[in-house]
Scaffold this motif. Sequence first.
Motif, short mmCIF file in Angstrom:
data_model
loop_
_atom_site.label_atom_id
_atom_site.label_comp_id
_atom_site.label_asym_id
_atom_site.label_seq_id
_atom_site.Cartn_x
_atom_site.Cartn_y
_atom_site.Cartn_z
N UNK A 153 54.32 -37.72 16.68
CA UNK A 153 53.71 -36.43 16.39
C UNK A 153 54.10 -35.40 17.45
N UNK A 154 54.14 -35.82 18.70
CA UNK A 154 54.52 -34.91 19.79
C UNK A 154 55.94 -34.41 19.66
N UNK A 155 56.87 -35.31 19.32
CA UNK A 155 58.27 -34.91 19.12
C UNK A 155 58.36 -33.94 17.95
N UNK A 156 57.63 -34.21 16.87
CA UNK A 156 57.64 -33.33 15.70
C UNK A 156 57.09 -31.95 16.07
N UNK A 157 55.99 -31.91 16.79
CA UNK A 157 55.40 -30.62 17.19
C UNK A 157 56.35 -29.85 18.10
N UNK A 158 57.01 -30.55 19.00
CA UNK A 158 57.98 -29.90 19.89
C UNK A 158 59.14 -29.31 19.08
N UNK A 159 59.64 -30.07 18.12
CA UNK A 159 60.73 -29.58 17.27
C UNK A 159 60.31 -28.31 16.53
N UNK A 160 59.11 -28.35 15.96
CA UNK A 160 58.65 -27.19 15.21
C UNK A 160 58.49 -25.98 16.12
N UNK A 161 57.92 -26.17 17.31
CA UNK A 161 57.75 -25.07 18.25
C UNK A 161 59.10 -24.48 18.66
N UNK A 162 60.08 -25.36 18.92
CA UNK A 162 61.41 -24.89 19.30
C UNK A 162 62.10 -24.14 18.16
N UNK A 163 61.61 -24.35 16.93
CA UNK A 163 62.20 -23.70 15.77
C UNK A 163 61.30 -22.60 15.21
N UNK A 164 60.46 -22.04 16.06
CA UNK A 164 59.70 -20.84 15.71
C UNK A 164 58.39 -21.02 15.01
N UNK A 165 57.89 -22.23 14.90
CA UNK A 165 56.61 -22.45 14.23
C UNK A 165 55.49 -22.14 15.21
#
Length: 138
Positions: free
Chosen positions: A97-109
């Motif tokens: 979940x942490x990796x997913x949240x980080x990916x989304x944040x890095x992609x503007x979410x």
Amino acid sequence: MKTTRNRMAAALAATLALTAMPAAALEPLSQERYINDRLIAARIADRIRRECPSIDARMIYAWSQARALKKYARGKGYSDAQIEAFLDSRPDKDRIYGVAEDYMARNGVTKGDAESYCRLGRDEIAGKTVTGSLLSAK
């Protein structure tokens, strides 16, 4: 003749001893990249479909991919018990979940901004990524 046979038998035994390697130990499922990458993609897709009103999940496809991933793990030699323990592991879930949240944040979410989830979802669909393959624009 007996000596030649003994030498051949000794050579064969030596060859077998050298080539008979013990089965390689499986890496922990938490370190198996293919499996983890797909679980992260599934988590991202799930977050997008929950937060973006104009994107749905391709649930039947996602379910079939989950079954295929389990089959892949079994094919690698992991037991059902190992697979279930990994999927039920709170530390592994938190990491994914942490990796997913980080990916989304890095992609503007941005949390609370539905359009930012929609934008990422559309980009994933257009990019034909693993995440995008689990989503469908309404």
